[in-house]
Structures are given as structure tokens and as C-alpha cells.
Design a protein around this motif. Structure first.
Motif, PDB file in Angstrom:
ATOM      1  N   ARG A 142       0.859  -1.177   0.000  1.00 47.47           N
ATOM      2  CA  ARG A 142       0.000   0.000   0.000  1.00 47.47           C
ATOM      3  C   ARG A 142       0.896   1.228   0.000  1.00 47.47           C
ATOM      4  N   ILE A 143       0.747   2.073  -1.010  1.00 48.67           N
ATOM      5  CA  ILE A 143       1.609   3.238  -1.158  1.00 48.67           C
ATOM      6  C   ILE A 143       0.781   4.441  -1.606  1.00 48.67           C
ATOM      7  N   SER A 144       1.437   5.591  -1.633  1.00 46.40           N
ATOM      8  CA  SER A 144       0.830   6.807  -2.165  1.00 46.40           C
ATOM      9  C   SER A 144       1.328   7.013  -3.593  1.00 46.40           C
ATOM     10  N   TRP A 145       0.472   7.592  -4.416  1.00 45.07           N
ATOM     11  CA  TRP A 145       0.883   7.871  -5.795  1.00 45.07           C
ATOM     12  C   TRP A 145       2.077   8.822  -5.843  1.00 45.07           C
ATOM     13  N   ASN A 146       2.234   9.672  -4.816  1.00 43.74           N
ATOM     14  CA  ASN A 146       3.365  10.601  -4.870  1.00 43.74           C
ATOM     15  C   ASN A 146       4.700   9.927  -4.563  1.00 43.74           C
ATOM     16  N   GLU A 147       4.662   8.638  -4.211  1.00 42.57           N
ATOM     17  CA  GLU A 147       5.885   7.865  -4.050  1.00 42.57           C
ATOM     18  C   GLU A 147       6.356   7.262  -5.369  1.00 42.57           C
ATOM     19  N   ILE A 148       5.534   7.385  -6.402  1.00 42.70           N
ATOM     20  CA  ILE A 148       5.866   6.794  -7.697  1.00 42.70           C
ATOM     21  C   ILE A 148       6.545   7.840  -8.561  1.00 42.70           C
ATOM     22  N   GLU A 149       7.739   7.525  -9.023  1.00 42.50           N
ATOM     23  CA  GLU A 149       8.522   8.463  -9.808  1.00 42.50           C
ATOM     24  C   GLU A 149       8.374   8.188 -11.298  1.00 42.50           C
ATOM     25  N   ASN A 175       0.879  13.819 -15.201  1.00 44.15           N
ATOM     26  CA  ASN A 175       0.281  13.377 -13.948  1.00 44.15           C
ATOM     27  C   ASN A 175      -0.634  14.463 -13.391  1.00 44.15           C
ATOM     28  N   GLY A 176      -1.405  14.087 -12.387  1.00 46.44           N
ATOM     29  CA  GLY A 176      -2.363  15.016 -11.809  1.00 46.44           C
ATOM     30  C   GLY A 176      -1.722  16.187 -11.101  1.00 46.44           C
ATOM     31  N   GLN A 177      -0.565  15.969 -10.492  1.00 42.56           N
ATOM     32  CA  GLN A 177       0.096  17.048  -9.779  1.00 42.56           C
ATOM     33  C   GLN A 177       0.484  18.180 -10.716  1.00 42.56           C
ATOM     34  N   ASP A 178       1.074  17.832 -11.869  1.00 39.93           N
ATOM     35  CA  ASP A 178       1.468  18.859 -12.837  1.00 39.93           C
ATOM     36  C   ASP A 178       0.241  19.599 -13.377  1.00 39.93           C
ATOM     37  N   ALA A 179      -0.839  18.857 -13.627  1.00 37.67           N
ATOM     38  CA  ALA A 179      -2.067  19.492 -14.122  1.00 37.67           C
ATOM     39  C   ALA A 179      -2.633  20.458 -13.085  1.00 37.67           C
ATOM     40  N   LEU A 180      -2.645  20.037 -11.830  1.00 40.28           N
ATOM     41  CA  LEU A 180      -3.157  20.902 -10.774  1.00 40.28           C
ATOM     42  C   LEU A 180      -2.286  22.144 -10.607  1.00 40.28           C
ATOM     43  N   ASN A 181      -0.968  21.964 -10.646  1.00 40.08           N
ATOM     44  CA  ASN A 181      -0.062  23.108 -10.525  1.00 40.08           C
ATOM     45  C   ASN A 181      -0.312  24.125 -11.636  1.00 40.08           C
ATOM     46  N   PHE A 182      -0.587  23.641 -12.842  1.00 38.71           N
ATOM     47  CA  PHE A 182      -0.870  24.529 -13.968  1.00 38.71           C
ATOM     48  C   PHE A 182      -2.150  25.326 -13.707  1.00 38.71           C
ATOM     49  N   LEU A 183      -3.190  24.649 -13.248  1.00 42.23           N
ATOM     50  CA  LEU A 183      -4.453  25.328 -12.986  1.00 42.23           C
ATOM     51  C   LEU A 183      -4.306  26.354 -11.866  1.00 42.23           C
ATOM     52  N   LEU A 184      -3.576  25.987 -10.819  1.00 40.99           N
ATOM     53  CA  LEU A 184      -3.364  26.920  -9.708  1.00 40.99           C
ATOM     54  C   LEU A 184      -2.541  28.126 -10.137  1.00 40.99           C
ATOM     55  N   SER A 185      -1.612  27.907 -11.069  1.00 37.75           N
ATOM     56  CA  SER A 185      -0.799  29.031 -11.550  1.00 37.75           C
ATOM     57  C   SER A 185      -1.648  30.057 -12.282  1.00 37.75           C
ATOM     58  N   ASP A 211      -6.957  10.718 -16.431  1.00 29.71           N
ATOM     59  CA  ASP A 211      -6.852   9.290 -16.152  1.00 29.71           C
ATOM     60  C   ASP A 211      -6.968   9.111 -14.641  1.00 29.71           C
ATOM     61  N   ILE A 212      -7.084   7.887 -14.158  1.00 26.57           N
ATOM     62  CA  ILE A 212      -7.044   7.634 -12.722  1.00 26.57           C
ATOM     63  C   ILE A 212      -5.632   7.293 -12.275  1.00 26.57           C
ATOM     64  N   GLU A 213      -5.023   6.293 -12.918  1.00 28.78           N
ATOM     65  CA  GLU A 213      -3.709   5.820 -12.491  1.00 28.78           C
ATOM     66  C   GLU A 213      -2.600   6.725 -13.031  1.00 28.78           C
ATOM     67  N   MET A 214      -1.982   7.514 -12.148  1.00 28.80           N
ATOM     68  CA  MET A 214      -0.885   8.390 -12.548  1.00 28.80           C
ATOM     69  C   MET A 214       0.076   8.581 -11.383  1.00 28.80           C
ATOM     70  N   ALA A 215       1.371   8.586 -11.692  1.00 27.90           N
ATOM     71  CA  ALA A 215       2.375   8.860 -10.670  1.00 27.90           C
ATOM     72  C   ALA A 215       2.169  10.261 -10.103  1.00 27.90           C
ATOM     73  N   PHE A 272     -11.372   9.662 -17.617  1.00 29.73           N
ATOM     74  CA  PHE A 272     -11.263   8.754 -18.768  1.00 29.73           C
ATOM     75  C   PHE A 272     -10.237   7.690 -18.398  1.00 29.73           C
ATOM     76  N   SER A 273     -10.706   6.502 -18.038  1.00 23.75           N
ATOM     77  CA  SER A 273      -9.809   5.513 -17.448  1.00 23.75           C
ATOM     78  C   SER A 273     -10.229   4.090 -17.783  1.00 23.75           C
ATOM     79  N   SER A 274      -9.247   3.193 -17.755  1.00 26.51           N
ATOM     80  CA  SER A 274      -9.536   1.770 -17.936  1.00 26.51           C
ATOM     81  C   SER A 274     -10.191   1.183 -16.698  1.00 26.51           C
ATOM     82  N   LEU A 275     -10.239   1.944 -15.595  1.00 33.52           N
ATOM     83  CA  LEU A 275     -10.781   1.455 -14.332  1.00 33.52           C
ATOM     84  C   LEU A 275     -12.221   1.879 -14.090  1.00 33.52           C
ATOM     85  N   ILE A 276     -12.922   2.353 -15.119  1.00 36.91           N
ATOM     86  CA  ILE A 276     -14.329   2.728 -14.952  1.00 36.91           C
ATOM     87  C   ILE A 276     -15.176   1.464 -15.027  1.00 36.91           C
ATOM     88  N   THR A 277     -15.590   0.990 -13.872  1.00 36.97           N
ATOM     89  CA  THR A 277     -16.456  -0.184 -13.773  1.00 36.97           C
ATOM     90  C   THR A 277     -17.622   0.164 -12.857  1.00 36.97           C
TER      91      THR A 277
END
Length: 301
Positions: free
Chosen positions: A109-116, A206-216, A234-238, A263-268
Motif C-alpha cells: 500500500r503506497i501513495s501515488w506521490n511515491e511513484i517516480e 500526472n495530476g500534480q502537474d495538471a493541478l499546478n498549472f491550474l493553480l498558476s 486518467d485515474i492511475e498516474m504517478a 477517462f480511465s480503464s478502471l471505470i467499472t
């Protein structure tokens, strides 16, 4: 395995659980959400003229499922089957497939922010890797299973042909933000969205970069509704997954009205409520690009 799924992706916590498995000398990971079960290898029925990466088919509880040899898919020499070998039964992109691996070890069990982000020097595997996790002195590579499937069956990928029937469209004044970690999917999305008339696209890995852009944009004093009309994620992103990105957007002043389509392969059916809980305006399963375009039109026109 099903007992694990209730605690995953809880309302955008930016966490996941990975099944660690081995192929050759490498250690890989797959999101538990994609895993239906893990079984001992069974006899495989060969299928004439099938793709080289496909070992054949098996029957599992009345369903006929293809078996993909992961070593072959990674252009490696398959190791002899041993007692440690396993079949990982998966479901994503609205389809079930079995992946033959050399071993399955444990769940992390990990956090997505641990994925490089992967470098370009992972033994020629970079096109198949979406992230790297440093864990207990080991490197676990997050494998891009969607790419493996599309390499075998291109019809399961996002296709320009699926949107050409929409005819000529003018959407150049609309600007979209797209968060997608797979290089293959970013390329395919750009081609298909361009074909659908959307040429003003801002892609992020990844979501972090997208969020940083919007906040900027907010920090610059710009009105979001004038700059960006919709976010696709997407859902799965580092770094930050799509559920957490959606939650952050919907909780941030001056961003909360921005439409977000997952938009994700995990939409069930089992996971739709996760996107609803974080405020997603719509959720579309890959590779249904026609449905994605329809949702974009619904929220920006």
C-alpha cells in the motif's frame, strides 16, 4: 483479493495497493483494482495464428480468457515454468485477460506521490513503464498493461477512426487540460481529439502537474472559465491520481466549477461511486473515445 478492494481509492486519498510480481530479474507492480484473482497456471489451449505474445486460451468459471506471456510482451526470453509461476486474472478496459508471470510476492500500500517518472534507461523497458517505486531497497516498475493489450490488439486502443464519423467540427476556441501518464495514450488522445475539432490541448503526465498549472492561472489572476473549459484525467498516474486531482479541483475556490471528465480503464460499476464521491462530472471507460467526445461537448457547449 476482492477483500482488498474496499479500501482502495477512498474518496481521492491518492493511495493505491500494488501486487508485486516478478518477470525474469525484474520486479513489477499492477494496481490491485485491476486484479480479479491470482491462480496457479493451468493447461493452456493453443490458438493457431494468434499473436506471439499470446500463449493461448483457458476456461475459467465458464469464461474463455486469453493468456498473455508477460516476458514475451516485454521482449524477454520466458523462463521455464516453476511452482512459483502464476496467472494474474485481470479486468480493465471492460475486458478480462490473464497474464502469465514468473512469481507473485506481496501487496504494497503506497501513495501515488511515491511513484517516480521512469527514466529512459530501464533496460529497454521504458515504453512499457509508467512509474518506478523505490521500496525497501528495491525498484518496482509499474507496468503499462494497457500498452501490452493494444500492442496485441490495436482495436482495443483509442482510435481516430472512431471519431471521424462525427464529421468536420470547429472547436478551436475551446481549451482542454488532459492528465494522462501513458505516452501512447497521450499521443492517441491528441490525434483523436484533434480529429474531433479540439486543437487547443494542454497535456500533463500526472495530476500534480495538471493541478499546478491550474493553480498558476489563478495566481496570475486569470479567470479559469476564460482559460480552460474542461479537464480530462486518467485515474492511475504517478505523483497524483485522477481521483485526487478531481477532488482538489472541486475543493479549490475558482476551480470548483471547472468540468472534470475521468477517462480511465478502471471505470467499472464497482468503481463509479469513487469518481462520484470526488465530484467528477462524468466518467468514461477507455477506449470509448466517441463517448468521451460526447461528454466534452455536453459540458462545454
Amino acid at each position: 483479493m476482492n477483500q482488498q478492494k474496499g479500501i482502495l481509492l477512498e474518496s481521492g486519498t491518492n493511495e493505491l495497493e500494488l501486487v508485486e510480481f516478478g518477470v525474469g530479474t525484474n520486479k513489477f507492480g499492477i494496481n490491485v483494482i485491476k486484479v480479479k484473482e491470482i491462480i496457479q497456471p493451468v493447461d493452456v489451449t493453443l490458438v493457431p495464428h494468434s499473436h506471439p505474445h499470446v500463449e493461448g486460451i483457458i476456461e475459467l468459471r465458464g469464461e474463455i480468457l486469453p493468456v498473455v506471456n508477460v516476458a514475451r510482451a516485454l521482449n524477454s526470453e520466458p523462463m521455464p515454468q516453476t511452482r512459483a509461476s502464476k496467472f494474474i486474472v485481470t479486468e480493465f478496459n471492460k475486458q478480462k485477460m490473464v497474464f502469465h508471470v514468473d512469481s507473485v510476492t506481496q501487496i504494497h500500500r503506497i501513495s501515488w506521490n511515491e511513484i517516480e517518472k521512469p527514466s529512459h534507461m530501464y533496460q529497454g523497458l521504458e515504453s512499457h513503464i509508467t512509474g518506478v517505486i523505490k521500496l525497501n531497497g528495491d525498484m518496482i516498475l509499474l507496468l503499462d498493461f494497457e500498452k501490452i493489450v493494444v500492442d496485441i490488439s490495436p482495436e482495443y486502443g483509442v482510435s481516430v477512426e472512431k471519431v471521424k464519423k462525427l464529421g468536420e467540427r470547429e472547436r478551436s476556441e475551446k481549451k482542454l487540460v488532459v492528465a494522462e501518464d501513458s505516452p501512447l495514450l497521450r499521443k492517441l488522445l491528441q490525434e483523436t481529439l484533434n480529429e474531433a475539432g479540439f486543437i487547443n490541448l494542454e497535456f500533463f503526465e500526472n495530476g500534480q502537474d495538471a493541478l499546478n498549472f491550474l493553480l498558476s492561472l489563478i495566481q496570475e489572476g486569470k479567470a479559469i472559465e476564460d482559460e480552460i473549459q474542461l479537464v480530462i484525467t486518467d485515474i492511475e498516474m504517478a505523483q497524483m491520481d485522477g481521483h485526487h486531482l478531481t477532488k482538489r479541483i472541486k475543493e479549490t475556490a475558482n476551480l470548483e466549477k471547472l468540468p472534470v471528465v475521468i477517462f480511465s480503464s478502471l471505470i467499472t460499476n464497482d468503481l463509479l461511486h469513487k469518481g462520484q464521491m470526488v465530484g467528477a462530472n462524468a466518467q468514461v471507460s477507455k477506449p470509448e473515445i466517441g463517448e468521451l467526445v460526447a461528454k466534452i461537448d455536453q459540458y462545454i457547449l
